[in-house]
Design a protein around this motif. Structure first.
Motif, PDB file in Angstrom:
ATOM      1  N   THR A 123     -30.422 -31.047 -32.513  1.00 36.59           N
ATOM      2  CA  THR A 123     -31.160 -30.658 -33.709  1.00 36.59           C
ATOM      3  C   THR A 123     -30.245 -30.016 -34.747  1.00 36.59           C
ATOM      4  O   THR A 123     -30.558 -29.991 -35.935  1.00 36.59           O
ATOM      5  N   VAL A 124     -29.094 -29.532 -34.305  1.00 35.62           N
ATOM      6  CA  VAL A 124     -28.290 -28.626 -35.112  1.00 35.62           C
ATOM      7  C   VAL A 124     -27.267 -29.273 -36.056  1.00 35.62           C
ATOM      8  O   VAL A 124     -27.205 -28.872 -37.220  1.00 35.62           O
ATOM      9  N   PRO A 125     -26.439 -30.254 -35.641  1.00 32.17           N
ATOM     10  CA  PRO A 125     -25.202 -30.533 -36.387  1.00 32.17           C
ATOM     11  C   PRO A 125     -25.341 -30.741 -37.884  1.00 32.17           C
ATOM     12  O   PRO A 125     -24.950 -29.875 -38.672  1.00 32.17           O
ATOM     13  N   GLU A 126     -25.850 -31.875 -38.311  1.00 32.66           N
ATOM     14  CA  GLU A 126     -25.930 -32.173 -39.734  1.00 32.66           C
ATOM     15  C   GLU A 126     -26.845 -31.189 -40.456  1.00 32.66           C
ATOM     16  O   GLU A 126     -26.506 -30.657 -41.514  1.00 32.66           O
ATOM     17  N   THR A 127     -27.998 -30.914 -39.874  1.00 32.63           N
ATOM     18  CA  THR A 127     -29.010 -30.109 -40.539  1.00 32.63           C
ATOM     19  C   THR A 127     -28.605 -28.648 -40.647  1.00 32.63           C
ATOM     20  O   THR A 127     -28.576 -28.061 -41.740  1.00 32.63           O
ATOM     21  N   TYR A 128     -28.293 -28.017 -39.526  1.00 33.15           N
ATOM     22  CA  TYR A 128     -27.968 -26.595 -39.545  1.00 33.15           C
ATOM     23  C   TYR A 128     -26.607 -26.329 -40.178  1.00 33.15           C
ATOM     24  O   TYR A 128     -26.425 -25.308 -40.846  1.00 33.15           O
ATOM     25  N   TYR A 129     -25.654 -27.233 -39.981  1.00 32.07           N
ATOM     26  CA  TYR A 129     -24.344 -27.024 -40.601  1.00 32.07           C
ATOM     27  C   TYR A 129     -24.474 -27.084 -42.126  1.00 32.07           C
ATOM     28  O   TYR A 129     -23.858 -26.300 -42.843  1.00 32.07           O
ATOM     29  N   ALA A 286     -34.010 -23.269 -32.858  1.00 32.16           N
ATOM     30  CA  ALA A 286     -33.716 -24.508 -33.571  1.00 32.16           C
ATOM     31  C   ALA A 286     -34.335 -25.651 -32.776  1.00 32.16           C
ATOM     32  O   ALA A 286     -33.774 -26.102 -31.776  1.00 32.16           O
ATOM     33  N   LYS A 287     -35.491 -26.084 -33.198  1.00 30.35           N
ATOM     34  CA  LYS A 287     -36.165 -27.139 -32.449  1.00 30.35           C
ATOM     35  C   LYS A 287     -36.607 -28.251 -33.389  1.00 30.35           C
ATOM     36  O   LYS A 287     -36.937 -28.013 -34.553  1.00 30.35           O
ATOM     37  N   PRO A 288     -36.603 -29.477 -32.901  1.00 25.27           N
ATOM     38  CA  PRO A 288     -37.008 -30.606 -33.736  1.00 25.27           C
ATOM     39  C   PRO A 288     -38.516 -30.649 -33.916  1.00 25.27           C
ATOM     40  O   PRO A 288     -39.270 -30.115 -33.107  1.00 25.27           O
ATOM     41  N   SER A 289     -38.929 -31.298 -34.993  1.00 26.31           N
ATOM     42  CA  SER A 289     -40.361 -31.481 -35.205  1.00 26.31           C
ATOM     43  C   SER A 289     -40.892 -32.652 -34.385  1.00 26.31           C
ATOM     44  O   SER A 289     -42.067 -32.679 -34.023  1.00 26.31           O
ATOM     45  N   GLY A 311     -39.602 -31.131 -41.091  1.00 23.89           N
ATOM     46  CA  GLY A 311     -38.526 -30.636 -40.247  1.00 23.89           C
ATOM     47  C   GLY A 311     -37.588 -31.744 -39.769  1.00 23.89           C
ATOM     48  O   GLY A 311     -37.476 -32.802 -40.365  1.00 23.89           O
ATOM     49  N   LYS A 312     -36.910 -31.467 -38.651  1.00 21.45           N
ATOM     50  CA  LYS A 312     -35.863 -32.341 -38.137  1.00 21.45           C
ATOM     51  C   LYS A 312     -36.395 -33.314 -37.100  1.00 21.45           C
ATOM     52  O   LYS A 312     -37.127 -32.925 -36.176  1.00 21.45           O
ATOM     53  N   VAL A 313     -36.001 -34.570 -37.245  1.00 19.00           N
ATOM     54  CA  VAL A 313     -36.358 -35.627 -36.302  1.00 19.00           C
ATOM     55  C   VAL A 313     -35.109 -36.000 -35.526  1.00 19.00           C
ATOM     56  O   VAL A 313     -34.052 -36.253 -36.126  1.00 19.00           O
ATOM     57  N   ILE A 314     -35.212 -36.040 -34.192  1.00 16.83           N
ATOM     58  CA  ILE A 314     -34.030 -36.365 -33.380  1.00 16.83           C
ATOM     59  C   ILE A 314     -34.343 -37.465 -32.371  1.00 16.83           C
ATOM     60  O   ILE A 314     -35.502 -37.785 -32.090  1.00 16.83           O
ATOM     61  N   VAL A 315     -33.254 -38.018 -31.831  1.00 11.48           N
ATOM     62  CA  VAL A 315     -33.331 -38.979 -30.731  1.00 11.48           C
ATOM     63  C   VAL A 315     -32.550 -38.402 -29.570  1.00 11.48           C
ATOM     64  O   VAL A 315     -31.420 -37.942 -29.734  1.00 11.48           O
ATOM     65  N   LEU A 316     -33.154 -38.387 -28.392  1.00  9.99           N
ATOM     66  CA  LEU A 316     -32.464 -37.944 -27.177  1.00  9.99           C
ATOM     67  C   LEU A 316     -32.268 -39.123 -26.242  1.00  9.99           C
ATOM     68  O   LEU A 316     -33.149 -39.958 -26.079  1.00  9.99           O
ATOM     69  N   LEU A 317     -31.079 -39.191 -25.654  1.00 13.43           N
ATOM     70  CA  LEU A 317     -30.786 -40.242 -24.690  1.00 13.43           C
ATOM     71  C   LEU A 317     -30.864 -39.675 -23.282  1.00 13.43           C
ATOM     72  O   LEU A 317     -30.337 -38.595 -23.023  1.00 13.43           O
TER      73      LEU A 317
END
Length: 317
Positions: A123-129, A286-289, A311-317
């Motif tokens: 959730t963090v790299p691009e968004t929080y940085y 820091a959690k995704p939506s 908020g933030k949308v993520i993909v988990l593998l």
């Protein structure tokens, strides 16, 4: 390996989940086993054919978190090292993170020391940085009155979380073009919500610091709501406009105010780790939506483009 490939510009349906060869290391590049990545508006623009430098077919994705699977720099990037990669030309000049593995230039891979789980880290790299760099450039003080223009975005929510953790009691207002999202913003922790109607804020209030995430489309209007000596940090381009036409710095910048910017491509490994330690040390949630699987990337794009995204949308593998 499994990956999501786009062969021609278009809608989310152009993102095809398929099998492709796993990249092989080459001098100066290392292979990362991906654990997760965020979906970004810039990737939607690229998918739509709005990034002229990007040639198809391409695996999109401008950020990822994971571990080193094969290395050409065993000292800095040993196999098994937890890493983050942001921006550069991943997903643009070469294949990016919408896959099980990604081959990246060593200079674009950042070793990290963190106890954050993969869901949080993704959730963090691009968004929080981006939010963190913008926060530093705004030179905040505890007495500031802050406006986040484009507050429902992932960066807007991340910025709020960082600011509230570092400056308890500070007031932060957020804007939205969709009045139905006002309660979402208030529940997230914004102190006030201002409606943005066709690029005009529906208020007479002025602020000392403005995080501008809509970008050139609304920068001039943001300065109308900036106090003398204030700072506007233009970070996002959610308004789909890249340049400021007919911009007169003398007249359009608020009296004695400042215009700055932050670009997440200006990555500093030390600053990145400092941000991760701040998130851990301040117990920032820091959690995704919303979380998707790799085979659901097209659905993730559809969600992020929709009126109900937040908020933030993520993909988990």
């Amino acid at each position: 390996m499994q990956a999501v490939v786009i062969k021609e510009a278009g809608g989310p349906e152009k993102l095809i989940y398929t099998t492709v060869p796993t990249p092989q290391v080459k001098p100066g590049w290392s292979l990362v086993k991906i654990k997760g990545f965020g979906i970004n508006h810039s990737e939607i623009f690229t998918r739509q054919g709005l990034s002229p430098s990007v040639k198809f077919p391409r695996i999109l994705g401008i950020e990822c978190v994971g571990v080193i699977a094969a290395t050409t720099d065993s000292q800095r990037l040993p196999v098994g090292q937890k890493v983050v990669s942001i921006m550069g030309e991943m997903g643009r000049a070469f294949d990016g993170s919408y896959a099980e593995y990604v081959l990246l230039p060593n200079a674009q891979i950042y070793p990290v020391t963190t106890g954050l789980d993969w869901k949080t880290l993704a959730t963090v790299p691009e968004t929080y940085y981006t939010a963190y760099g913008s926060m530093l450039n705004l030179r905040l003080t505890s007495n500031d009155d802050i406006l986040v223009r484009g507050a429902t975005s992932g960066v807007g929510v991340a910025f709020l979380n960082l600011v509230k953790a570092c400056y308890p009691g500070i007031r932060v207002a957020g804007t939205t073009r969709n009045p139905a999202k006002q309660d979402l913003l208030l529940n997230q922790g914004f102190d006030d919500v201002i409606v943005d109607h066709k690029g005009e804020l529906q208020t007479d209030r002025k602020f000392t610091k403005v995080l501008e995430l809509i970008g050139p489309a609304t920068v001039k209007n943001s300065f109308k709501h900036t106090r003398a000596g204030g700072i506007v940090c233009s970070t996002g381009e959610l308004g789909n406009q890249w340049y400021l036409p007919r911009f007169d710095p003398i007249m359009d910048i608020a009296p004695n105010a400042y215009l700055t910017s932050f670009y997440s491509g200006n990555v500093d490994g030390v600053k990145l780790n400092h941000m991760l330690h701040l998130i851990e040390g301040k117990h920032i949630v820091a959690k995704p939506s919303k979380v998707f699987r790799l085979d659901q990337v097209a659905a993730a794009h559809t969600f992020l483009e929709g009126r109900h995204s937040f908020g933030k949308v993520i993909v988990l593998l």
